[in-house]
Design a protein around this motif. Structure first.
Motif, short mmCIF file in Angstrom:
data_model
loop_
_atom_site.label_atom_id
_atom_site.label_comp_id
_atom_site.label_asym_id
_atom_site.label_seq_id
_atom_site.Cartn_x
_atom_site.Cartn_y
_atom_site.Cartn_z
N LEU A 147 52.12 57.06 60.88
CA LEU A 147 51.25 55.92 60.62
C LEU A 147 52.07 54.66 60.34
O LEU A 147 51.72 53.56 60.77
CB LEU A 147 50.31 56.23 59.46
N ARG A 176 45.88 53.15 55.80
CA ARG A 176 46.52 52.03 56.52
C ARG A 176 47.00 50.97 55.53
O ARG A 176 48.06 50.38 55.71
CB ARG A 176 45.53 51.42 57.52
N TYR A 193 46.75 55.33 64.47
CA TYR A 193 46.27 54.21 63.67
C TYR A 193 44.75 54.26 63.50
O TYR A 193 44.22 54.05 62.41
CB TYR A 193 46.69 52.88 64.30
N ALA A 246 51.86 51.31 62.58
CA ALA A 246 51.55 50.00 62.02
C ALA A 246 52.64 48.98 62.33
O ALA A 246 52.38 47.79 62.43
CB ALA A 246 51.37 50.11 60.51
#
Length: 993
Positions: A295, A358, A350, A299
């Protein structure tokens, strides 16, 4: 060869073969996710023997960073920067964050990219691969599209790959807003139904569909290690619609029983969702640390392994989490670069995360970027924000200022918009929205700018800020929309920062200024009148109670001058007078503003019919503005000279304005400068030069989305086509010009296009139709024609009225022409008045006077028209010997100008005198294209290929390519011969051969 892509591979091979022979090409490969776009780009790279391959592409996390993709593509050839023009090199270094900011047009960076690629291709042909174009940042998309439309003979192949559908916002299982990336997509809105950035619209495209059954099954057989039951293979092909990635990935998510056909397959889903869910299922099989590390990488998909690991440490993740993700085949690590197996892996990771997950990784990334990359840090903080946050908003605004200094206006607009979203108080939010609108306009995104201005207007009552917004709104509307609405916006904005207008003020004492380029004419330089990007519209230190400061007065003056120009374009005298009265009530400002005021008030007098006063004011304004360094001030001065009949002065000023705009790389300013230049070249008989000017101006106007200016260039092209007998081209361009001009009340292009159609009729002998068109033009309402065009076309109306036995219309048209020509004191105007009197009174002495004035006027087409009419009149009176002399002169001039219909008329008249008209000896210069004649003329004046390339925004190799064609067409073998030919036959390359 790729399975099922034989036709596509053959096309790519042809493009590469062409590049090896120095023929450039551009192609946008489109299709849904996983359809094989990247594979086709890989095929091109594998077949690029003897070529240098440059790779770049859009990256979602970099889509708000100015010129990120262009920098990635061009980094390997950056050592060639020293070989391109210094101004361009400086602009490109600034755009890439490698040098000091450079003031100038955003298109200067685009020109620099073209020059750099052309220079790099000198050594060997180039293949430029731009993957994931749907994620291109705005600056890169604009620059690469600009290059794509100008590649010709460099030996460069530019291939884009873009997804059909732009990814939507991530799914949210937690609370909080969607990410900034979802709120503000890159590169402006994509084309409807595609992910292709708008700047790439209109480029050659290749649409990839799914593989057919045979190719799909062959791919499955080649890439699947287990044996598939035939019915399973068929169902996989059907369920994926032949999508190659789906075919390759779905078997890995099925059980052995499903592959063998003993258990049913999952229900069919859209392929993109299928593949994404397959990848997400694989991610879910990993441990929690590996999922979090993925993740982080999703990002911050710049591929920097060190950055990802530093962010992981802030979340107490061990480095071996990366090993697990790599062993699962979801990412690859090569040196310091981390890449996902496929962009859909990144998307699946994502989208599959909750908002809180997130948010945590965005904050971790921001923490490790604190001292390293302020722009990325600002965007990560924005993605993690859950509500108003002035600190983050301030960082985004600072990022926008940096982007603006680098020419990245699209990125700056996105940063300011997101900053506004994070601003809690209405007034600061409105300021940031207004700044975002300004930068969106400078980025060539007028629709986005309007939306931002609408939102800002609901959140502020502060006069200066509202005035600033109305200035932007008026500028957009003036160039892209309705000038009448633009006028109202500009006047309303000026009123917000003006003192009460004294009732006793008179326009003659008014002050004004050249329209601000950023807000009035040029959507790519400057941000706001008197303001820097990000500067708050606070009070001027020198302001006293209730009285606008010099800065505010200058802003008001600029808006009123621009409003006056729009009113003049629409021939709206009341509005022009109103702008003049308001301008007169402002405090005095700089001399250049006074010049603008005189010019505007002079135009008002011209519309009122007071030609004497108009001539005086226009000459005074021209004298004040003629030495300005600003192209727009010079253009205003040139227009004033043109309106009082000073052809040579006007040509010199227009040309100087164009040169200064080109030198500054002000591509967006050029269409407005070239529009009147092309018209004046046309009216003075420089047909080849006029056609080249209008052709270039039209292309640049379309590139910069200045549709109103494009209509003017189309009208000029229609007029030239009419005179030279290209009937279909004339009608096509005139119809396009009128379609835009009538709807938007654009008087000059509407009038010129109507005049063009009348000339086409007249040249082909349809006198009745020509009379009807010219009468309609003379009677046209404001916005459907224009007083200046009516004056310039009056001599033609006199001619057709005499032929139609309508002395009333002839007398009215002659009176209009005579009232303007007296104060103008121009030889060509006097010549037309004398010609018309010769027609109306059937008197030889007036024709003789006309020819005498023509000899000093320098308008060969008008001279030939007078000689033809005089010769025709003499023939009717049976004075054949005298008649032949004038008819021969007319025929020769028409032939030199390639005015074929008119030359034919002269030959018919000569035959009627008993003389056998010789066949024309065609000049091969008539075969030159507008661009070829432009290049030939510059070479004849001593320009080098590099100088010409910089001037015309082309590559040196393209200039050389066109120059070779010029040599062939003119039967020459060297530049020296071209120079000699131009000296021996002056005017040859301007169409006066």
């Amino acid at each position: 060869m790729l399975h099922g892509r034989e036709r596509e591979c053959a096309l790519i091979a042809r493009l590469l073969d062409g590049a090896r022979e120095r023929r450039s090409a551009v192609l946008v490969v489109r299709g849904e996710a996983g359809i094989g776009k990247s594979a086709l780009l890989g095929y091109a790279a594998a077949r690029a023997d003897g070529m240098r391959v440059l790779r770049g592409g859009g990256v979602e996390s970099e889509s708000e960073l100015p010129y990120a993709a262009a920098h990635q593509l061009l980094r390997p050839v950056a050592d060639r920067l020293a070989a391109i023009p210094a101004g361009q090199a400086a602009a490109l270094r600034a755009a890439f964050g490698l040098g000091e900011p450079v003031e100038g047009d955003r298109f200067l960076v685009s020109v620099a990219v073209l020059s750099l690629l052309s220079e790099a291709a000198e050594e060997r042909p180039l293949l430029c691969l731009v993957d994931d174009a749907h994620w291109l940042d705005g600056g890169s998309a604009d620059a690469l599209a600009f290059v794509a439309r100008r590649l010709e003979a460099e030996g460069v192949v530019l291939l884009f790959a873009a997804r059909d559908e732009e990814p939507g916002p991530p799914s949210r299982t937690g609370t909080g807003p969607p990410t900034a990336r979802a709120l503000h997509p890159p590169a402006g809105p994509p084309l409807a139904g595609t992910g292709v950035p708008r700047p790439l619209a209109g480029l050659p495209e290749l649409r990839l569909g799914g593989l057919d059954a045979g190719a799909a099954q062959a791919l499955l057989a080649e890439r699947t290690s287990v044996s598939l039951a035939p019915e399973v293979a068929a169902l996989l092909v059907t369920s994926t619609a032949g999508n190659p990635l789906g075919l390759l990935e779905l078997p890995g998510s099925l059980s052995a029983e499903q592959l063998a056909g003993t258990r049913p397959l999952p229900e069919r889903l859209p392929v993109g969702e299928v593949v994404e869910q397959v990848f997400l299922a694989r991610v879910r099989r990993l441990g929690a640390p590996a999922q979090t590390l993925l993740l982080i990488a999703a990002a911050e998909d710049s591929g920097d392994v060190g950055l990802v690991l530093r962010a992981a440490r802030t979340l107490a993740l061990a480095p071996d989490a990366l090993d697990e993700a790599e062993h699962a085949g979801l990412v690859r690590v090569d040196g310091g670069a981390l890449t996902f197996r496929h962009p859909l892996v990144r998307s699946a990771v994502y989208r599959g995360a909750t908002f809180l997950q997130r948010q945590a990784v965005e904050q971790a990334l921001a923490a490790v970027l604190a001292d390293e990359d302020a722009d990325r840090r600002a965007w990560h903080l924005a993605a993690a924000a859950t509500g108003p946050d002035e600190t983050v908003a301030g960082e985004l605004e600072a990022s926008a200022e940096r982007a603006t200094r680098r020419g990245g206006h699209a990125s700056a607009a996105s940063a300011l918009h997101r900053a506004a979203d994070l601003t809690g108080h209405p007034e600061p939010r409105a300021r940031r929205l207004t700044l975002a609108a300004e930068t969106a306009w400078l980025a060539g995104q007028p629709d986005r700018a309007r939306t931002l201005l609408d939102e800002a207007a609901t959140r502020t009552a502060e006069p200066r800020l509202r005035a600033r917004g109305e200035h932007v709104r008026g500028a957009i509307e003036g160039l892209c929309g309705r000038p009448d609405l633009a006028y109202a916006m500009l006047v309303a904005g000026a009123e917000l920062v003006s003192p009460p207008n004294p009732a006793a003020a008179t326009p003659a004492s008014g002050a004004g200024g050249p329209a601000d380029r950023a807000m009035g004419h040029d959507p790519s330089t400057g941000v706001a009148p008197g303001r820097e990007p990000g500067e708050a519209p606070g009070p001027d230190p020198g302001e006293v109670a209730g009285v606008p400061s010099g800065r505010e007065a200058a802003q008001a003056a600029r808006m009123l001058i621009e409003a006056g120009r729009l009113a003049f374009t629409a021939a709206d005298l009341p509005r022009l007078a109103e702008a003049g009265r308001r301008l007169a009530g402002l405090p005095p400002v700089e001399e250049a503003v006074t010049a603008g005021g005189k010019l505007m008030i002079g135009l008002a007098a011209l519309l009122e019919g007071d030609a004497e006063r108009a001539a005086t004011l226009l000459r005074e304004g021209r004298a004040l503005a003629k030495d300005s360094a600003d192209p727009q001030s010079l253009t205003m001065a040139a227009g004033a000279a043109m309106f009082v009949g000073e052809d040579m002065t006007a040509l010199d000023l227009f040309t100087t304005a164009a040169v200064r705009a080109r030198t500054a790389g002000a591509v967006s300013a050029l269409p407005l400068v070239l529009a009147p230049l092309g018209a004046l070249q046309m009216w003075t008989g420089r047909f080849a030069a006029a056609r080249a000017t209008a052709t270039e101006g039209l292309r640049l106007a379309l590139d910069t989305r200045q549709d109103n200016i494009a209509a003017h260039h189309r009208a000029v092209l229609a007029w030239i086509a009419a005179v030279q007998g290209r009937a279909e081209e004339c009608r096509t361009e005139a119809d396009a010009a009128l379609s835009r001009a009538i709807g938007q009340r654009l008087g000059p292009p509407a009038g010129i296009a109507s005049w063009a159609l009348a000339l086409l009729d007249l040249g082909e002998g349809r006198t009745g139709e020509a009379f009807d068109r010219l009468t309609a033009l003379a009677d046209a309402a404001p916005g459907e024609g224009h007083p200046i065009v009516k004056i310039f076309a009056a001599a033609d109306l006199v001619e057709v009225a005499v032929r139609a036995d309508r002395p009333d219309r002839a007398a009215t048209a002659l009176d209009l022409l005579r009232r303007w020509a007296g104060p103008a004191r121009s030889a060509w105007a006097d010549a037309l008045v004398s010609r018309c009197r010769g027609l109306v009174e059937n008197a030889d002495d007036h024709f003789t006077e006309a020819l005498s004035s023509h000899a000093q006027a320098g308008r060969p087409f008008d001279t030939a028209r007078t000689a033809l009419l005089f010769g025709e009149a003499l023939r009717r009176r049976r004075r054949r010997a005298e008649s032949r002399r004038h008819l021969r002169a007319a025929r020769e001039i028409f032939e030199r100008l390639d005015a074929a219909p008119w030359a034919a008329l002269a030959r018919v008249e000569l035959q009627a005198t008993g003389e056998t008209a010789r066949k024309r000896d065609p000049s091969t210069s008539a075969d030159l294209t507008p661009q070829e004649s432009q290049i030939a003329r510059m070479v004849s004046e001593g320009g080098t290929n590099r100088e010409i390339a910089a001037y015309l925004f082309l590559s040196p190799r393209t200039v050389d390519y066109h120059l070779h064609k010029v040599f062939v067409k003119l039967g020459l073998s060297s530049r020296a011969e071209l120079v000699r030919l131009a000296l021996e036959r002056p005017g040859l390359l301007d169409g006066e051969h």
